[in-house]
Design a protein around this motif. Structure first.
Motif, short mmCIF file in Angstrom:
data_model
loop_
_atom_site.label_atom_id
_atom_site.label_comp_id
_atom_site.label_asym_id
_atom_site.label_seq_id
_atom_site.Cartn_x
_atom_site.Cartn_y
_atom_site.Cartn_z
N MET A 130 0.90 -1.26 -0.01
CA MET A 130 -0.09 0.17 -0.01
C MET A 130 0.88 1.20 -0.06
SD MET A 130 -1.32 0.19 3.88
CE MET A 130 -2.06 1.81 3.70
N VAL A 131 0.31 2.43 -0.26
CA VAL A 131 0.90 3.85 -0.43
C VAL A 131 0.27 4.37 0.98
CG1 VAL A 131 0.83 5.77 -1.44
CG2 VAL A 131 0.83 3.76 -2.97
N THR A 132 1.39 5.01 1.77
CA THR A 132 1.13 5.56 2.91
C THR A 132 1.94 6.94 3.12
OG1 THR A 132 0.43 5.02 5.36
CG2 THR A 132 2.25 3.90 4.39
N ASN A 133 2.00 7.17 4.49
CA ASN A 133 2.83 8.29 4.88
C ASN A 133 3.66 7.57 6.14
OD1 ASN A 133 0.07 10.12 4.35
ND2 ASN A 133 2.05 10.48 3.24
N ILE A 134 4.82 8.10 6.29
CA ILE A 134 5.56 7.64 7.44
C ILE A 134 5.63 8.90 8.36
CG2 ILE A 134 7.81 6.99 8.39
CD1 ILE A 134 6.46 4.82 6.31
N ILE A 135 5.06 8.76 9.67
CA ILE A 135 5.01 9.36 10.81
C ILE A 135 6.40 9.81 11.41
CG2 ILE A 135 4.14 10.28 13.04
CD1 ILE A 135 1.92 8.35 12.24
N ASP A 136 6.84 11.08 11.52
CA ASP A 136 8.37 11.35 11.77
C ASP A 136 9.35 10.81 11.13
OD1 ASP A 136 7.18 12.94 13.67
OD2 ASP A 136 6.93 11.40 15.40
N LEU A 137 9.25 10.77 9.68
CA LEU A 137 10.38 10.27 8.86
C LEU A 137 11.78 11.09 9.12
CD1 LEU A 137 11.34 8.28 6.36
CD2 LEU A 137 10.76 10.26 5.04
N PRO A 138 12.77 10.36 9.54
CA PRO A 138 14.10 11.05 9.91
C PRO A 138 14.55 11.85 8.46
CG PRO A 138 14.21 8.92 10.45
CD PRO A 138 12.87 8.84 9.89
N ASP A 139 15.19 13.12 8.82
CA ASP A 139 15.55 13.70 7.56
C ASP A 139 16.78 13.16 7.06
OD1 ASP A 139 13.59 15.70 7.48
OD2 ASP A 139 14.94 17.14 8.74
N GLY A 140 17.10 12.84 5.91
CA GLY A 140 18.43 12.46 5.35
C GLY A 140 18.66 10.94 5.42
N GLU A 141 17.75 10.05 6.08
CA GLU A 141 18.20 8.70 6.54
C GLU A 141 17.31 7.91 5.63
OE1 GLU A 141 17.21 5.63 10.41
OE2 GLU A 141 17.60 8.09 10.67
N ASP A 142 18.13 6.88 5.11
CA ASP A 142 17.65 5.75 4.24
C ASP A 142 16.67 4.80 5.16
OD1 ASP A 142 16.80 4.10 2.25
OD2 ASP A 142 18.75 3.47 1.75
N VAL A 143 15.40 4.65 4.60
CA VAL A 143 14.53 3.93 5.89
C VAL A 143 14.01 2.67 4.90
CG1 VAL A 143 14.04 5.59 7.56
CG2 VAL A 143 12.58 5.25 5.12
N ILE A 144 14.37 2.42 3.64
CA ILE A 144 14.06 1.20 2.77
C ILE A 144 14.45 0.02 3.82
CG2 ILE A 144 14.39 -0.04 0.78
CD1 ILE A 144 14.73 2.57 -0.67
N GLY A 145 13.44 -1.03 3.93
CA GLY A 145 13.74 -2.19 4.60
C GLY A 145 13.49 -2.28 6.05
N ARG A 146 13.26 -0.61 6.34
CA ARG A 146 12.89 -0.73 7.84
C ARG A 146 11.39 -1.30 8.32
NH1 ARG A 146 15.80 3.54 10.46
NH2 ARG A 146 14.33 3.16 12.23
N THR A 147 11.25 -1.76 9.34
CA THR A 147 9.79 -2.19 10.01
C THR A 147 9.34 -0.96 10.49
OG1 THR A 147 10.42 -4.44 10.45
CG2 THR A 147 8.50 -3.75 11.56
N VAL A 148 7.76 -0.81 10.24
CA VAL A 148 6.86 0.04 10.68
C VAL A 148 5.51 -0.32 11.23
CG1 VAL A 148 7.67 1.92 9.06
CG2 VAL A 148 6.18 0.60 8.41
N THR A 149 5.09 0.27 12.09
CA THR A 149 3.93 0.03 12.82
C THR A 149 2.89 0.88 12.48
OG1 THR A 149 4.53 1.06 14.68
CG2 THR A 149 5.11 -1.27 14.74
N LEU A 150 1.71 0.64 12.47
CA LEU A 150 0.35 1.06 12.14
C LEU A 150 -0.22 2.05 12.95
CD1 LEU A 150 -2.08 1.63 10.17
CD2 LEU A 150 -3.10 -0.41 11.38
N GLU A 151 -0.49 3.32 12.60
CA GLU A 151 -1.14 4.38 13.54
C GLU A 151 -2.19 4.73 12.61
OE1 GLU A 151 1.20 7.20 15.72
OE2 GLU A 151 2.65 5.64 16.30
#
Length: 130
Positions: A93-114
């Motif tokens: 799905m397409v979504t948004n990441i809350i508080d995405l860190p500036d300049g950090e590559d987050v591909i492959g990271r685990t996220v939780t639903l809010e």
């Protein structure tokens, strides 16, 4: 789970979001899972599917930060991110990441639903898990 024959798949999906439940469809014929909601399986075109509720964990596949708003409703949010995530259950799905860190590559990271109340409805968004 909200699902009545009179409702379209999109209406069912949105009704479930209003209850703060993220749902996806699963094909009874081939097992494919998918989002966004549609009337038939994108893999085998079977109209036989069931609604499943997401457990709330996903992995970031890709993301981008927009610095220009292509919709006037988002001008006051610049810059904002849009991410592609794979739910643990397989749907993407397409979504948004809350508080995405500036300049950090987050591909492959685990996220939780809010859920966040935005644009006059409940929207599924994700936050980095670690």
């Amino acid at each position: 789970m909200t699902d009545t024959p009179a409702m379209s798949p999109t209406e069912t999906y949105r009704a479930n979001l209003a209850e703060r439940r993220l749902t996806f469809q699963s094909c009874r014929a081939c097992g494919q899972t998918w989002m966004p909601a549609r009337s038939e399986c994108p893999n085998c075109l079977s109209p036989e599917f069931e609604w499943c509720e997401a457990g709330g964990r996903a992995t970031i596949v890709s993301w981008v930060v927009f610095h220009v708003a292509f919709d006037p409703r988002y001008e006051d949010r610049l810059p904002y991110n849009v991410a592609l995530v794979d739910l643990e259950e397989g749907a993407r799905m397409v979504t948004n990441i809350i508080d995405l860190p500036d300049g950090e590559d987050v591909i492959g990271r685990t996220v939780t639903l809010e859920f966040e109340h935005d644009l006059e409805r409940e929207l599924p968004r994700f936050r980095l898990a670690d």
